[in-house]
Write a protein that holds these residues in place. Sequence first.
Motif, PDB file in Angstrom:
ATOM      1  N   THR A  55      32.803  50.234  52.609  1.00 36.35           N
ATOM      2  CA  THR A  55      33.497  50.797  51.473  1.00 36.35           C
ATOM      3  C   THR A  55      34.612  49.831  50.470  1.00 36.35           C
ATOM      4  O   THR A  55      34.881  49.275  51.029  1.00 36.35           O
ATOM      5  CB  THR A  55      34.529  51.966  51.469  1.00 36.35           C
ATOM      6  N   TYR A  56      35.101  49.189  49.426  1.00 34.96           N
ATOM      7  CA  TYR A  56      34.982  48.573  48.910  1.00 34.96           C
ATOM      8  C   TYR A  56      36.302  48.756  49.052  1.00 34.96           C
ATOM      9  O   TYR A  56      37.172  50.481  48.341  1.00 34.96           O
ATOM     10  CB  TYR A  56      35.481  48.273  47.194  1.00 34.96           C
ATOM     11  N   VAL A  57      37.837  48.127  49.452  1.00 34.89           N
ATOM     12  CA  VAL A  57      39.183  48.540  49.578  1.00 34.89           C
ATOM     13  C   VAL A  57      39.799  47.842  48.484  1.00 34.89           C
ATOM     14  O   VAL A  57      40.704  48.238  47.766  1.00 34.89           O
ATOM     15  CB  VAL A  57      39.775  47.899  51.456  1.00 34.89           C
ATOM     16  N   GLY A  58      39.427  46.702  48.010  1.00 31.89           N
ATOM     17  CA  GLY A  58      40.651  45.879  47.095  1.00 31.89           C
ATOM     18  C   GLY A  58      40.581  44.676  47.155  1.00 31.89           C
ATOM     19  O   GLY A  58      39.688  43.540  47.558  1.00 31.89           O
ATOM     20  N   THR A  59      41.296  44.050  46.031  1.00 33.06           N
ATOM     21  CA  THR A  59      40.578  42.780  45.806  1.00 33.06           C
ATOM     22  C   THR A  59      42.055  42.014  46.166  1.00 33.06           C
ATOM     23  O   THR A  59      42.990  42.733  44.768  1.00 33.06           O
ATOM     24  CB  THR A  59      40.111  42.363  44.500  1.00 33.06           C
ATOM     25  N   VAL A  60      42.096  40.411  46.312  1.00 35.73           N
ATOM     26  CA  VAL A  60      43.291  39.672  46.018  1.00 35.73           C
ATOM     27  C   VAL A  60      43.244  38.019  45.715  1.00 35.73           C
ATOM     28  O   VAL A  60      41.825  38.001  46.102  1.00 35.73           O
ATOM     29  CB  VAL A  60      44.264  39.608  47.337  1.00 35.73           C
ATOM     30  N   GLN A  61      43.918  37.918  45.335  1.00 36.20           N
ATOM     31  CA  GLN A  61      43.705  36.411  44.647  1.00 36.20           C
ATOM     32  C   GLN A  61      44.676  35.488  45.303  1.00 36.20           C
ATOM     33  O   GLN A  61      45.964  35.580  45.725  1.00 36.20           O
ATOM     34  CB  GLN A  61      44.097  36.473  43.316  1.00 36.20           C
ATOM     35  N   ALA A  88      45.764  31.352  45.528  1.00 38.34           N
ATOM     36  CA  ALA A  88      45.702  30.242  44.701  1.00 38.34           C
ATOM     37  C   ALA A  88      44.105  30.727  43.094  1.00 38.34           C
ATOM     38  O   ALA A  88      44.773  31.074  42.809  1.00 38.34           O
ATOM     39  CB  ALA A  88      45.754  29.466  45.955  1.00 38.34           C
ATOM     40  N   ARG A  89      43.623  29.626  43.601  1.00 32.40           N
ATOM     41  CA  ARG A  89      42.730  29.865  43.080  1.00 32.40           C
ATOM     42  C   ARG A  89      41.348  30.748  43.266  1.00 32.40           C
ATOM     43  O   ARG A  89      40.289  30.689  43.007  1.00 32.40           O
ATOM     44  CB  ARG A  89      41.578  28.682  41.932  1.00 32.40           C
ATOM     45  N   LEU A  90      41.381  30.871  45.017  1.00 31.12           N
ATOM     46  CA  LEU A  90      40.639  32.112  45.434  1.00 31.12           C
ATOM     47  C   LEU A  90      40.772  33.268  44.897  1.00 31.12           C
ATOM     48  O   LEU A  90      41.830  34.121  45.571  1.00 31.12           O
ATOM     49  CB  LEU A  90      40.653  31.184  46.572  1.00 31.12           C
ATOM     50  N   VAL A  91      39.150  34.452  45.114  1.00 27.74           N
ATOM     51  CA  VAL A  91      39.645  35.670  44.759  1.00 27.74           C
ATOM     52  C   VAL A  91      38.646  36.133  46.289  1.00 27.74           C
ATOM     53  O   VAL A  91      37.568  35.370  46.272  1.00 27.74           O
ATOM     54  CB  VAL A  91      39.301  36.388  43.733  1.00 27.74           C
ATOM     55  N   PHE A  92      39.210  37.044  46.572  1.00 26.76           N
ATOM     56  CA  PHE A  92      38.376  37.624  48.016  1.00 26.76           C
ATOM     57  C   PHE A  92      38.355  39.160  47.377  1.00 26.76           C
ATOM     58  O   PHE A  92      39.556  39.586  47.394  1.00 26.76           O
ATOM     59  CB  PHE A  92      39.633  37.088  49.365  1.00 26.76           C
ATOM     60  N   HIS A  93      37.652  39.411  47.956  1.00 27.33           N
ATOM     61  CA  HIS A  93      37.431  41.121  48.093  1.00 27.33           C
ATOM     62  C   HIS A  93      37.167  42.112  49.240  1.00 27.33           C
ATOM     63  O   HIS A  93      36.278  41.190  50.165  1.00 27.33           O
ATOM     64  CB  HIS A  93      35.895  41.345  46.955  1.00 27.33           C
ATOM     65  N   LEU A  94      37.988  43.071  49.595  1.00 27.50           N
ATOM     66  CA  LEU A  94      37.674  43.070  51.164  1.00 27.50           C
ATOM     67  C   LEU A  94      37.236  44.475  50.988  1.00 27.50           C
ATOM     68  O   LEU A  94      37.328  44.803  49.909  1.00 27.50           O
ATOM     69  CB  LEU A  94      39.203  43.252  51.610  1.00 27.50           C
ATOM     70  N   PHE A  95      36.055  44.621  51.721  1.00 29.51           N
ATOM     71  CA  PHE A  95      35.509  45.535  52.148  1.00 29.51           C
ATOM     72  C   PHE A  95      35.533  46.479  53.779  1.00 29.51           C
ATOM     73  O   PHE A  95      35.745  45.173  55.057  1.00 29.51           O
ATOM     74  CB  PHE A  95      33.651  45.800  51.936  1.00 29.51           C
ATOM     75  N   ASP A  96      36.288  47.576  53.653  1.00 25.34           N
ATOM     76  CA  ASP A  96      35.988  48.856  55.238  1.00 25.34           C
ATOM     77  C   ASP A  96      34.730  48.354  56.054  1.00 25.34           C
ATOM     78  O   ASP A  96      33.891  49.379  54.785  1.00 25.34           O
ATOM     79  CB  ASP A  96      36.647  49.988  54.772  1.00 25.34           C
ATOM     80  N   CYS A  97      33.970  47.973  56.474  1.00 23.15           N
ATOM     81  CA  CYS A  97      32.895  48.425  56.962  1.00 23.15           C
ATOM     82  C   CYS A  97      32.707  49.259  58.604  1.00 23.15           C
ATOM     83  O   CYS A  97      31.731  49.510  59.698  1.00 23.15           O
ATOM     84  CB  CYS A  97      32.370  47.097  57.636  1.00 23.15           C
ATOM     85  N   GLY A  98      33.863  49.889  58.878  1.00 21.73           N
ATOM     86  CA  GLY A  98      33.745  50.755  59.742  1.00 21.73           C
ATOM     87  C   GLY A  98      34.246  50.286  61.329  1.00 21.73           C
ATOM     88  O   GLY A  98      34.350  49.448  61.652  1.00 21.73           O
TER      89      GLY A  98
END
Length: 87
Positions: free
Chosen positions: A67-73, A75-85
């Motif tokens: 389940t998608y939790v959110g996105t953080v930036q 520096a120049r990198l963008v990461f997306h967090l998922f709750d995988c249970g």
Amino acid sequence: MKIFKYGLAVRDDVRIALPRGARILCVQVQDVRPCLWALVDPEAPTCERLFCWRGTGQEMGVALEGTYVGTVQLARLVFHLFDCGAA
């Protein structure tokens, strides 16, 4: 019920011990460190949950089932967090 903050390492898979039934509220960067906020019952027994970071353009793998939790930036990198249970 209380809101707790959990610091997150930035690696593909992160396991966190959370009280059972914890409800994830958001993920944001605080003082250059990604953190997760969750609504928890501090008296509940803990269980380990798996969270998956994926960078933009990276293969999803197991995170696709999460389940998608959110996105953080960072520096120049963008990461997306998922709750995988449950881990």
